[in-house]
Structures are given as structure tokens and as C-alpha cells.
Scaffold this motif. Structure first.
Motif, PDB file in Angstrom:
ATOM      1  N   HIS A 193      10.615 -93.882 -68.058  1.00  0.00           N
ATOM      2  CA  HIS A 193       9.506 -92.906 -68.142  1.00  0.00           C
ATOM      3  C   HIS A 193       9.553 -91.932 -66.967  1.00  0.00           C
ATOM      4  CE1 HIS A 193       5.418 -91.460 -67.260  1.00  0.00           C
ATOM      5  NE2 HIS A 193       5.220 -91.486 -68.570  1.00  0.00           N
ATOM      6  N   ASP A 194       9.650 -92.477 -65.749  1.00  0.00           N
ATOM      7  CA  ASP A 194       9.621 -91.607 -64.574  1.00  0.00           C
ATOM      8  C   ASP A 194      10.905 -90.798 -64.441  1.00  0.00           C
ATOM      9  OD1 ASP A 194       7.107 -92.472 -63.987  1.00  0.00           O
ATOM     10  OD2 ASP A 194       7.710 -93.872 -62.419  1.00  0.00           O
ATOM     11  N   TRP A 195      12.035 -91.386 -64.820  1.00  0.00           N
ATOM     12  CA  TRP A 195      13.310 -90.679 -64.751  1.00  0.00           C
ATOM     13  C   TRP A 195      13.292 -89.456 -65.679  1.00  0.00           C
ATOM     14  CZ3 TRP A 195      18.626 -93.482 -65.972  1.00  0.00           C
ATOM     15  CH2 TRP A 195      19.689 -92.667 -65.570  1.00  0.00           C
ATOM     16  N   VAL A 196      12.783 -89.639 -66.882  1.00  0.00           N
ATOM     17  CA  VAL A 196      12.800 -88.571 -67.874  1.00  0.00           C
ATOM     18  C   VAL A 196      11.660 -87.575 -67.658  1.00  0.00           C
ATOM     19  CG1 VAL A 196      12.577 -88.045 -70.342  1.00  0.00           C
ATOM     20  CG2 VAL A 196      13.979 -89.993 -69.592  1.00  0.00           C
ATOM     21  N   VAL A 227      13.218 -92.746 -54.578  1.00  0.00           N
ATOM     22  CA  VAL A 227      13.619 -91.495 -55.224  1.00  0.00           C
ATOM     23  C   VAL A 227      12.399 -90.796 -55.816  1.00  0.00           C
ATOM     24  CG1 VAL A 227      15.880 -92.452 -55.828  1.00  0.00           C
ATOM     25  CG2 VAL A 227      14.051 -92.452 -57.539  1.00  0.00           C
ATOM     26  N   THR A 228      12.527 -89.494 -55.960  1.00  0.00           N
ATOM     27  CA  THR A 228      11.592 -88.719 -56.767  1.00  0.00           C
ATOM     28  C   THR A 228      12.370 -88.204 -57.976  1.00  0.00           C
ATOM     29  OG1 THR A 228      12.064 -86.712 -55.493  1.00  0.00           O
ATOM     30  CG2 THR A 228      10.154 -88.024 -54.828  1.00  0.00           C
ATOM     31  N   CYS A 229      11.669 -88.031 -59.088  1.00  0.00           N
ATOM     32  CA  CYS A 229      12.307 -87.574 -60.316  1.00  0.00           C
ATOM     33  C   CYS A 229      11.621 -86.310 -60.822  1.00  0.00           C
ATOM     34  CB  CYS A 229      12.240 -88.651 -61.396  1.00  0.00           C
ATOM     35  SG  CYS A 229      12.983 -90.229 -60.936  1.00  0.00           S
ATOM     36  N   GLU A 230      12.431 -85.397 -61.350  1.00  0.00           N
ATOM     37  CA  GLU A 230      11.907 -84.154 -61.916  1.00  0.00           C
ATOM     38  C   GLU A 230      12.900 -83.603 -62.917  1.00  0.00           C
ATOM     39  OE1 GLU A 230      10.016 -79.864 -60.430  1.00  0.00           O
ATOM     40  OE2 GLU A 230      11.165 -81.107 -59.034  1.00  0.00           O
ATOM     41  N   LYS A 231      12.418 -83.250 -64.093  1.00  0.00           N
ATOM     42  CA  LYS A 231      13.230 -82.635 -65.142  1.00  0.00           C
ATOM     43  C   LYS A 231      14.468 -83.462 -65.470  1.00  0.00           C
ATOM     44  CE  LYS A 231      11.653 -77.955 -64.030  1.00  0.00           C
ATOM     45  NZ  LYS A 231      12.033 -76.587 -63.583  1.00  0.00           N
ATOM     46  N   GLY A 232      14.288 -84.779 -65.539  1.00  0.00           N
ATOM     47  CA  GLY A 232      15.386 -85.655 -65.938  1.00  0.00           C
ATOM     48  C   GLY A 232      16.393 -85.958 -64.854  1.00  0.00           C
ATOM     49  N   ASP A 233      16.102 -85.576 -63.630  1.00  0.00           N
ATOM     50  CA  ASP A 233      17.023 -85.811 -62.523  1.00  0.00           C
ATOM     51  C   ASP A 233      16.293 -86.577 -61.422  1.00  0.00           C
ATOM     52  OD1 ASP A 233      19.363 -85.749 -61.080  1.00  0.00           O
ATOM     53  OD2 ASP A 233      19.134 -83.673 -60.405  1.00  0.00           O
ATOM     54  N   TRP A 234      17.036 -87.333 -60.616  1.00  0.00           N
ATOM     55  CA  TRP A 234      16.452 -88.035 -59.477  1.00  0.00           C
ATOM     56  C   TRP A 234      17.070 -87.530 -58.185  1.00  0.00           C
ATOM     57  CZ3 TRP A 234      20.186 -90.185 -56.556  1.00  0.00           C
ATOM     58  CH2 TRP A 234      21.377 -90.581 -57.180  1.00  0.00           C
ATOM     59  N   ASN A 235      16.312 -87.640 -57.113  1.00  0.00           N
ATOM     60  CA  ASN A 235      16.815 -87.297 -55.785  1.00  0.00           C
ATOM     61  C   ASN A 235      16.294 -88.308 -54.772  1.00  0.00           C
ATOM     62  OD1 ASN A 235      18.304 -84.585 -55.873  1.00  0.00           O
ATOM     63  ND2 ASN A 235      16.455 -84.163 -57.074  1.00  0.00           N
ATOM     64  N   ILE A 236      17.164 -88.730 -53.876  1.00  0.00           N
ATOM     65  CA  ILE A 236      16.782 -89.685 -52.842  1.00  0.00           C
ATOM     66  C   ILE A 236      15.827 -89.012 -51.863  1.00  0.00           C
ATOM     67  CG2 ILE A 236      17.638 -91.094 -50.916  1.00  0.00           C
ATOM     68  CD1 ILE A 236      20.280 -91.377 -52.491  1.00  0.00           C
TER      69      ILE A 236
END
Length: 269
Positions: A193-196, A227-236
């Protein structure tokens, strides 16, 4: 009206055909009398085959979540044998541990679990994982307050809290004689859910992802980071202060992952 079709199959090629999200729950569990290499050898075989099927049949943007243990290393094996899947699209589940850490803090402080945010699970989904609350906060009626300040018991945070989260899975198996399947399923749903759909602004979650060297963790490991997720992408999440206690715990779990990676490679020969 949208029509959905469920296909139940034992054909791995059919199961992977055109999939956009793959949740890998199958693996070989360690049984009494088995050595780590025996378990790793069986999982290498399983994930080599699964990876090949995804490589050949999955959608080009397929996102993969590995749940089966050893989850981090199974994900690494899958990445090795599915080279066309971007490294940022292969993850493993540490959200279960993350949710358990949230639960322990909410119980300790008698607050709703949704009011606890930004705990971190560093490292391996194993008993060496490091549940970290140094940057965690509680939402109160007036402001966000640090968990450490509200708990006001460093000894508990550095001992019982950590060991409870680390050993929760084993404790459930001991009590119920079976694993915490429903909790793992719920955590997998949270992860996807959070990833997408993205994480709430100002919040992060824990995901086992491909290390880029952040926080001194060896690149090429699947390691749990905030990580934070936005628009189907994650970033450390970057720039978090790491104290000496945390550094030691983070390095210890990284060392275990390096050992698992070496063991997995030996099973390929």
C-alpha cells in the motif's frame, strides 16, 4: 464494473505471466536438525526458479516483495537471477517487525498505535535486526514528542524493547505452534500500500531494500532502512544521526547479511 479473475496454479510461468506486483511467500523453512546451509541451499533453488519465471513472464515494471525467510537473502537471490527487474523494484518484508515495534511503544505509553511514528527496523529480518526509536515520535494533542522522552527508560529501550521485537516471531511460534501468518499478511498489505500509494508526509516506514551505501552499509545487500515512498518509488531517509549504540547494532546485523550472502553464493556452485 471491473471484473477480476483469480488463477490458482502450480505452474510458475502461468503464475508470473504479466504480473505487476509479486508477493513471494513460498520458501523452505528451517526444520529441526537442519543446518543453515541446508536451508539456504533449498531456498537458493526455489528463488532461482521463481526469479527466472519473473524475468521471462512478469510485466516490465513488476514490483516484488519477498516475505519467505531468509527474506533479505531470498530477495538478493531473486535479484541475481532476474537482472531485468530494476534493483529498486525488489524488496523484502520488515514491515512486520516495524508494526511490532509500533505496538510495543503504543502499549508501553498507553497511546493508540496510529499516534506512534518513525520507528526504524535496521538490517536483517532475523534476531539481529535493530529496532530503533531514537527518531520516533508520539502525536499528542498539542505537538509531537520524542518517544525516548516519554518512555524515560533507556534501559528498557535498549534491552527488553529490542529483544521483544527481535524474538516476537519465535515467541508466537512457541505459543501457537504456528507462525504469525495473519500479522505477516497484514504487514505485506501495508508494505505494498505505502510503496504504491505513498507514505504520509513527514512519516517513514521500514523496508528491506537494495543498499546504496547509505549509513555505511555495504552496497549490494538487501538491508532494512527507513524509507519514504512517493509515486511508486521509495527513497532511503537521509541525514539521521546515528549514535555509537546504534552503529554497533546496525553493523552486527549487516555482518549477518554478508555471511548469508556468502553462504548463498556457495550454494550456487
Amino acid at each position: 464494473m471491473v471484473a477480476y479473475c483469480v488463477v490458482a496454479t502450480t505452474d510458475v510461468a502461468e503464475a508470473c505471466k504479466g504480473v505487476n506486483i509479486a508477493v513471494m511467500v513460498g520458501g523452505f523453512p528451517r526444520k529441526e536438525g537442519m543446518e543453515r546451509k541446508d536451508v539456504m541451499s533449498k531456498n537458493v533453488s526455489i528463488y532461482k526458479a521463481q526469479a527466472s519465471a519473473l524475468e521471462q513472464h512478469a510485466a516490465s515494471d513488476c514490483k516484488v516483495l519477498v516475505v519467505a525467510n531468509p527474506a533479505n537473502t531470498n530477495a538478493l537471490i531473486l535479484k541475481e537471477f532476474a537482472p531485468s527487474i530494476p534493483e529498486k523494484n525488489i524488496t523484502c518484508l520488515t514491515r512486520l517487525d516495524h508494526n511490532r515495534a509500533l505496538g510495543q511503544i503504543s502499549e508501553r505509553l498507553n497511546v493508540h498505535v496510529s499516534d506512534v511514528k518513525n520507528v526504524i527496523i535496521w538490517g536483517n529480518h532475523s534476531s539481529t535486526q535493530y529496532p530503533d526509536v531514537n527518531h520516533a515520535t508520539i502525536n499528542t494533542n498539542t505537538a509531537q514528542k520524542p518517544v525516548k522522552e516519554l518512555v524515560a527508560d533507556d534501559n528498557w529501550l535498549k534491552t527488553e524493547f529490542i529483544s521483544t521485537v527481535q524474538q516476537r516471531g519465535a515467541a508466537i511460534i512457541k505459543a501457537r505452534k504456528v507462525s504469525s501468518a495473519l500479522s505477516a499478511a497484514s504487514a505485506a498489505c501495508d508494505h505494498i500500500h505505502d510503496w504504491v500509494l505513498g507514505t504520509p508526509k513527514g512519516s517513514w516506514v521500514s523496508m528491506g531494500v537494495y543498499s546504496d551505501g547509505s549509513y555505511g552499509i555495504q552496497p549490494s545487500l538487501i538491508y532494512s532502512f527507513p524509507v519514504t515512498c512517493e509515486k511508486g518509488d521509495w527513497n532511503i531517509v537521509q541525514g539521521l544521526k546515528i549514535d555509537e549504540f546504534s552503529r554497533e547494532k546496525m553493523d552486527k546485523t549487516a555482518e549477518e547479511l554478508i555471511e548469508e550472502k556468502t553462504l548463498a553464493k556457495s550454494c550456487l556452485n
